[in-house]
Motif scaffolding. Sequence first.
Motif, PDB file in Angstrom:
ATOM      1  N   MET A 110      36.997  35.589  33.968  1.00 38.21           N
ATOM      2  CA  MET A 110      36.612  36.867  34.584  1.00 38.21           C
ATOM      3  C   MET A 110      35.343  37.495  34.025  1.00 38.21           C
ATOM      4  SD  MET A 110      39.797  37.708  36.974  1.00 38.21           S
ATOM      5  CE  MET A 110      41.009  36.411  38.164  1.00 38.21           C
ATOM      6  N   VAL A 111      35.232  37.559  32.344  1.00 33.57           N
ATOM      7  CA  VAL A 111      34.674  39.235  32.133  1.00 33.57           C
ATOM      8  C   VAL A 111      33.003  38.114  32.092  1.00 33.57           C
ATOM      9  CG1 VAL A 111      34.009  40.374  29.961  1.00 33.57           C
ATOM     10  CG2 VAL A 111      36.795  40.132  31.542  1.00 33.57           C
ATOM     11  N   GLU A 112      33.240  36.598  31.505  1.00 35.33           N
ATOM     12  CA  GLU A 112      32.313  35.736  31.417  1.00 35.33           C
ATOM     13  C   GLU A 112      31.354  35.970  32.715  1.00 35.33           C
ATOM     14  OE1 GLU A 112      31.370  31.478  29.496  1.00 35.33           O
ATOM     15  OE2 GLU A 112      32.806  31.758  29.592  1.00 35.33           O
ATOM     16  N   GLN A 113      31.459  35.941  33.813  1.00 32.66           N
ATOM     17  CA  GLN A 113      31.278  35.248  34.836  1.00 32.66           C
ATOM     18  C   GLN A 113      30.552  36.475  35.567  1.00 32.66           C
ATOM     19  OE1 GLN A 113      34.351  33.197  36.652  1.00 32.66           O
ATOM     20  NE2 GLN A 113      34.777  34.837  37.970  1.00 32.66           N
ATOM     21  N   GLY A 114      31.057  37.769  35.276  1.00 38.89           N
ATOM     22  CA  GLY A 114      30.724  39.113  35.674  1.00 38.89           C
ATOM     23  C   GLY A 114      31.769  39.306  36.598  1.00 38.89           C
ATOM     24  N   TRP A 115      32.525  38.872  37.303  1.00 40.34           N
ATOM     25  CA  TRP A 115      32.911  38.876  38.267  1.00 40.34           C
ATOM     26  C   TRP A 115      34.586  38.208  38.344  1.00 40.34           C
ATOM     27  CZ3 TRP A 115      36.214  38.693  43.184  1.00 40.34           C
ATOM     28  CH2 TRP A 115      35.448  39.366  44.426  1.00 40.34           C
ATOM     29  N   GLY A 116      35.508  39.730  38.859  1.00 38.57           N
ATOM     30  CA  GLY A 116      36.688  39.304  38.876  1.00 38.57           C
ATOM     31  C   GLY A 116      37.965  40.221  39.411  1.00 38.57           C
ATOM     32  N   ARG A 117      38.509  39.885  40.158  1.00 44.43           N
ATOM     33  CA  ARG A 117      39.810  40.793  41.234  1.00 44.43           C
ATOM     34  C   ARG A 117      41.359  40.106  40.326  1.00 44.43           C
ATOM     35  NH1 ARG A 117      35.065  43.122  41.662  1.00 44.43           N
ATOM     36  NH2 ARG A 117      34.636  43.591  43.522  1.00 44.43           N
ATOM     37  N   SER A 149      45.917  50.434  32.105  1.00 45.38           N
ATOM     38  CA  SER A 149      45.405  50.242  31.102  1.00 45.38           C
ATOM     39  C   SER A 149      44.560  49.210  31.215  1.00 45.38           C
ATOM     40  CB  SER A 149      46.403  49.721  30.223  1.00 45.38           C
ATOM     41  OG  SER A 149      45.328  49.912  28.499  1.00 45.38           O
ATOM     42  N   LEU A 150      44.744  47.663  31.558  1.00 44.92           N
ATOM     43  CA  LEU A 150      43.566  47.135  31.949  1.00 44.92           C
ATOM     44  C   LEU A 150      42.300  47.555  32.347  1.00 44.92           C
ATOM     45  CD1 LEU A 150      43.192  43.714  31.267  1.00 44.92           C
ATOM     46  CD2 LEU A 150      44.715  42.868  33.110  1.00 44.92           C
ATOM     47  N   GLY A 151      42.490  48.322  33.988  1.00 44.21           N
ATOM     48  CA  GLY A 151      42.015  48.375  34.722  1.00 44.21           C
ATOM     49  C   GLY A 151      40.611  49.609  33.392  1.00 44.21           C
ATOM     50  N   LYS A 152      41.412  50.000  33.086  1.00 45.83           N
ATOM     51  CA  LYS A 152      40.110  50.838  31.711  1.00 45.83           C
ATOM     52  C   LYS A 152      39.495  50.253  31.131  1.00 45.83           C
ATOM     53  CE  LYS A 152      43.152  55.339  32.654  1.00 45.83           C
ATOM     54  NZ  LYS A 152      43.722  54.647  33.980  1.00 45.83           N
ATOM     55  N   GLU A 153      40.503  48.833  30.807  1.00 45.57           N
ATOM     56  CA  GLU A 153      39.087  48.063  29.750  1.00 45.57           C
ATOM     57  C   GLU A 153      38.074  47.340  30.690  1.00 45.57           C
ATOM     58  OE1 GLU A 153      42.766  45.271  27.760  1.00 45.57           O
ATOM     59  OE2 GLU A 153      43.903  47.723  27.024  1.00 45.57           O
ATOM     60  N   LEU A 154      38.810  47.020  31.331  1.00 43.00           N
ATOM     61  CA  LEU A 154      37.635  46.567  32.630  1.00 43.00           C
ATOM     62  C   LEU A 154      36.437  46.829  33.181  1.00 43.00           C
ATOM     63  CD1 LEU A 154      40.229  43.510  32.972  1.00 43.00           C
ATOM     64  CD2 LEU A 154      37.931  43.801  31.498  1.00 43.00           C
ATOM     65  N   ALA A 163      47.042  47.667  41.463  1.00 42.75           N
ATOM     66  CA  ALA A 163      47.789  47.030  41.805  1.00 42.75           C
ATOM     67  C   ALA A 163      48.742  47.699  43.692  1.00 42.75           C
ATOM     68  CB  ALA A 163      49.047  47.938  40.998  1.00 42.75           C
ATOM     69  N   ILE A 164      49.758  47.319  43.837  1.00 44.78           N
ATOM     70  CA  ILE A 164      50.165  47.162  45.284  1.00 44.78           C
ATOM     71  C   ILE A 164      51.748  47.210  44.702  1.00 44.78           C
ATOM     72  CG2 ILE A 164      51.075  46.420  47.253  1.00 44.78           C
ATOM     73  CD1 ILE A 164      48.779  44.570  47.237  1.00 44.78           C
ATOM     74  N   ALA A 165      52.559  49.298  45.138  1.00 38.73           N
ATOM     75  CA  ALA A 165      53.353  48.819  45.060  1.00 38.73           C
ATOM     76  C   ALA A 165      54.084  49.188  46.591  1.00 38.73           C
ATOM     77  CB  ALA A 165      53.994  50.456  44.682  1.00 38.73           C
ATOM     78  N   PRO A 166      54.711  48.011  47.206  1.00 40.03           N
ATOM     79  CA  PRO A 166      55.584  48.090  47.835  1.00 40.03           C
ATOM     80  C   PRO A 166      56.532  48.681  48.088  1.00 40.03           C
ATOM     81  CG  PRO A 166      55.122  45.754  47.811  1.00 40.03           C
ATOM     82  CD  PRO A 166      54.550  46.851  46.056  1.00 40.03           C
ATOM     83  N   THR A 213      34.686  48.207  45.067  1.00 40.81           N
ATOM     84  CA  THR A 213      33.629  47.985  44.125  1.00 40.81           C
ATOM     85  C   THR A 213      34.058  49.705  43.300  1.00 40.81           C
ATOM     86  OG1 THR A 213      32.255  49.570  45.985  1.00 40.81           O
ATOM     87  CG2 THR A 213      31.873  46.873  45.583  1.00 40.81           C
ATOM     88  N   PHE A 214      34.531  50.345  44.010  1.00 43.63           N
ATOM     89  CA  PHE A 214      34.994  51.533  42.578  1.00 43.63           C
ATOM     90  C   PHE A 214      36.309  52.191  43.116  1.00 43.63           C
ATOM     91  CE2 PHE A 214      33.761  56.526  42.351  1.00 43.63           C
ATOM     92  CZ  PHE A 214      33.265  56.322  41.320  1.00 43.63           C
ATOM     93  N   SER A 215      36.788  51.055  42.557  1.00 44.87           N
ATOM     94  CA  SER A 215      38.566  51.557  42.718  1.00 44.87           C
ATOM     95  C   SER A 215      39.019  50.053  41.415  1.00 44.87           C
ATOM     96  CB  SER A 215      39.634  51.438  44.303  1.00 44.87           C
ATOM     97  OG  SER A 215      40.651  51.634  43.659  1.00 44.87           O
ATOM     98  N   THR A 216      39.657  50.419  40.307  1.00 44.66           N
ATOM     99  CA  THR A 216      39.887  50.111  39.463  1.00 44.66           C
ATOM    100  C   THR A 216      41.828  50.412  38.815  1.00 44.66           C
ATOM    101  OG1 THR A 216      39.618  48.568  37.788  1.00 44.66           O
ATOM    102  CG2 THR A 216      38.641  50.635  37.051  1.00 44.66           C
TER     103      THR A 216
END
Length: 229
Positions: A110-117, A149-154, A163-166, A213-216
């Motif tokens: 995902m990082v290599e292609q520059g887009w991921g969710r 943590s991963l959201g900040k790293e990327l 994340a979703i918390a049902p 686009t502005f949430s991680t």
Amino acid sequence: MDRTALVTGGASGLGAASAERLRQDGLSVLTLDLSADADLQADVSDPAAVAAAVADAVGRLGRLDVLVNSAGVVGPNKPLWEVEDDEWARTFSVNVLGTFHLCRAVVPGMVEQGWGRIVNLASIAGKEGNPNLSAYSASKAAVIGLTKSLGKELATTGVLVNAIAPAVIETPMNATNTPEVLAYMTSLVPMRRMGRAEEVAELVGWLASDRVTFSTGAVYDISGGRATY
């Protein structure tokens, strides 16, 4: 560009509903599950099996744009002091290590292609705790921490991780709970009902899309009003 997705736990419950919602949005979707009903069979707690499954998925789809980590188990339903070591370990191996293994396998591409969710299914139990479900509650708290943590790293890579918390949702997994546990969890929901898998899938669809686009590193509650923070 046609987007692609891999959904773990995709043979039933939230995973199946999420896969169907993503297909409705035009994504090419593969499901991963222990069940033979899935496109790919693998135990998410097995890192080698996960690596092989992700490689297979990329081979079939050409790339992976979206990962939905929905595979999970409820774990032991008993007071903490009665929980056996293997019960605790199994709950964490699926809910936490499984999420870790999948994220680790897909992030470089995902990082290599520059887009991921990446969308991780946590739980309101990870924020507020459910009595007699200590292993599950603790494991979902770990998923929340991993997501943040991963959201900040990327954050600057084009790869967003949320994340979703049902709260309690009508799924085969929750059907393994006792009627007393389900009644207790439903009583905590101000709407006085369980959620539906397709309601959660709507949120998955948004978090997996170009529309976010502005949430991680965020945690989105879908709890019928139960969430208190």
